[in-house]
Design a protein around this motif. Structure first.
Motif, short mmCIF file in Angstrom:
data_model
loop_
_atom_site.label_atom_id
_atom_site.label_comp_id
_atom_site.label_asym_id
_atom_site.label_seq_id
_atom_site.Cartn_x
_atom_site.Cartn_y
_atom_site.Cartn_z
N ILE A 1 8.68 -5.41 7.63
CA ILE A 1 8.76 -4.57 6.44
C ILE A 1 7.80 -3.39 6.61
CG2 ILE A 1 8.43 -4.44 3.94
CD1 ILE A 1 9.02 -7.41 3.81
N GLY A 2 8.27 -2.20 6.25
CA GLY A 2 7.41 -1.02 6.23
C GLY A 2 7.33 -0.32 7.58
N TYR A 3 6.28 0.48 7.72
CA TYR A 3 6.08 1.26 8.93
C TYR A 3 5.43 0.41 10.03
CZ TYR A 3 7.13 5.56 6.38
OH TYR A 3 7.75 6.54 5.65
N LEU A 4 5.73 0.77 11.25
CA LEU A 4 5.11 0.09 12.38
C LEU A 4 3.61 0.38 12.41
CD1 LEU A 4 5.37 -1.55 15.01
CD2 LEU A 4 5.91 0.60 16.19
N PHE A 5 3.24 1.63 12.07
CA PHE A 5 1.84 2.03 12.01
C PHE A 5 1.55 2.55 10.61
CE2 PHE A 5 3.19 2.80 16.46
CZ PHE A 5 2.37 1.87 17.08
N PRO A 6 1.19 1.66 9.68
CA PRO A 6 0.91 2.10 8.31
C PRO A 6 -0.37 2.92 8.23
CG PRO A 6 0.39 -0.22 8.57
CD PRO A 6 1.05 0.21 9.84
N SER A 7 -0.53 3.60 7.11
CA SER A 7 -1.70 4.46 6.91
C SER A 7 -2.98 3.65 6.88
CB SER A 7 -1.55 5.25 5.61
OG SER A 7 -2.70 6.03 5.35
N GLU A 8 -4.08 4.28 7.33
CA GLU A 8 -5.36 3.60 7.37
C GLU A 8 -5.93 3.33 5.99
OE1 GLU A 8 -7.57 6.30 9.85
OE2 GLU A 8 -7.42 4.95 11.57
N ASP A 9 -5.55 4.16 4.99
CA ASP A 9 -6.11 3.98 3.65
C ASP A 9 -5.44 2.85 2.89
OD1 ASP A 9 -3.63 5.07 3.14
OD2 ASP A 9 -4.39 7.01 2.49
N GLY A 10 -4.43 2.22 3.48
CA GLY A 10 -3.80 1.07 2.85
C GLY A 10 -2.78 1.40 1.79
N ARG A 11 -2.48 2.68 1.58
CA ARG A 11 -1.50 3.03 0.56
C ARG A 11 -0.09 2.64 1.02
NH1 ARG A 11 -2.74 9.20 -1.02
NH2 ARG A 11 -3.18 9.30 1.22
N VAL A 12 0.66 2.08 0.10
CA VAL A 12 2.00 1.61 0.42
C VAL A 12 2.93 2.81 0.59
CG1 VAL A 12 3.92 0.18 -0.38
CG2 VAL A 12 1.57 -0.50 -0.90
N GLY A 13 3.81 2.70 1.59
CA GLY A 13 4.78 3.76 1.82
C GLY A 13 4.25 4.96 2.57
N ARG A 14 3.06 4.85 3.17
CA ARG A 14 2.48 5.95 3.95
C ARG A 14 2.30 5.49 5.39
NH1 ARG A 14 -0.15 9.82 0.84
NH2 ARG A 14 -0.39 10.92 2.84
N HIS A 15 2.62 6.38 6.32
CA HIS A 15 2.46 6.05 7.74
C HIS A 15 1.22 6.74 8.30
CE1 HIS A 15 3.85 10.07 8.76
NE2 HIS A 15 4.89 9.88 7.96
N LEU A 16 0.86 6.36 9.51
CA LEU A 16 -0.28 6.94 10.20
C LEU A 16 -0.01 8.42 10.48
CD1 LEU A 16 -2.90 5.47 11.10
CD2 LEU A 16 -1.98 5.48 13.41
#
Length: 272
Positions: free
Chosen positions: A233-248
């Motif tokens: 589920i979601g991005y392979l590399f999610p954002s570092e800030d932990g926000r849902v729906g954001r990628h690196l």
């Protein structure tokens, strides 16, 4: 002796069949409109609108036409810099003004790529959107052709081992194994992976086009393990800030590659 035909009489062929209009290539056509009028332009420069309003209208037109975010950013910067330099009436910008500005950039140390982007921005904004025809005949500068920097297998392995975290190792592995652009890797989602066909679907890549790339055999065990951990589920590399729906961000990936290169002691100019 020719036969007189009444003006209102129907036209006939010699065999008596009624005359028909030509079709295809020989069909009569309407005249092509070649005149550009002020009402067709995105901004009517003959009214001498404020320069910030001109830039705002041109940026809005880029967004309406779905130009990429980077293109809008680069074009806007080029328009702002040119309008700050130009002091005359906006509707009287001609080819010599463009040449003088490009020469100023070259004398200031601008590269061929920077001059080419500036010319493309002015051609799009002034000619295509404002119908000035001030860049007609100007050709983009020739770029130098340099050989690419090639890494050996040992150097690639050293960079993989020098990566500080498991995420950075996976970043380097995906970049090397798939050949994707850094922005494409940042936007990868688990739904883009087809493990049965060993393919990755790249959505809206360069030129806003979808394509498939092969999924290397060496990546399959690691990707399956990570898929079970994240439930796919979601991005392979999610954002570092932990926000849902954001990628690196692509910038973070570039920093990870740079840090791995420095820690591995490789002196080559290695980029994603």
């Amino acid at each position: 002796m020719s036969r007189l035909v009444a003006p209102d009489a129907p036209r006939l062929y010699t065999n008596g069949q009624p005359w028909r209009n030509a079709r295809g290539r020989d069909a009569p056509r309407h005249a092509v409109e070649t005149e550009f009028k002020a009402e067709h332009a995105v901004v009517d420069l003959s009214t001498q609108p404020p320069k910030p309003l001109v830039v705002k209208c041109l940026v809005r037109e880029l967004r309406i036409r779905f130009y990429s975010v980077n293109t809008i950013k680069n074009y806007r910067s080029a328009w702002v810099c040119f309008l700050r330099w130009y002091r005359g009436p906006l509707d009287q910008i001609d080819q010599e003004d463009i040449r003088d500005y490009l020469e100023l950039l070259v004398n200031g140390g601008a590269s061929a790529s920077e001059v080419s982007v500036t010319l493309s921005a002015l051609r799009t904004g002034l000619d295509k959107f404002c119908l000035l025809r001030c860049t007609v005949g100007l050709v983009s500068p020739r770029k130098s052709k340099q050989l690419p920097v090639v890494m050996s297998k040992k150097e690639v392995q050293r960079m993989m081992e020098a990566a500080r975290t498991l995420r950075d190792k996976l970043l380097l592995t995906v970049l090397y194994a798939t050949g994707l652009r850094v922005s494409e890797v940042a936007r990868l989602q688990w739904s883009d992976f087809d493990f049965d066909r060993q393919q990755i679907r790249v959505q809206l890549g360069k030129g806003k086009k979808d394509r498939y790339v092969m999924l290397a055999d060496d990546l399959l065990p690691l990707m399956r393990q990570l898929w079970r951990r994240t439930q796919g589920i979601g991005y392979l590399f999610p954002s570092e800030d932990g926000r849902v729906g954001r990628h690196l961000s692509p910038r973070t990936i570039q920093r990870a590659v740079k840090q791995a290169r420095i820690l591995s002691g490789i002196g080559k100019a290695v980029t994603p």
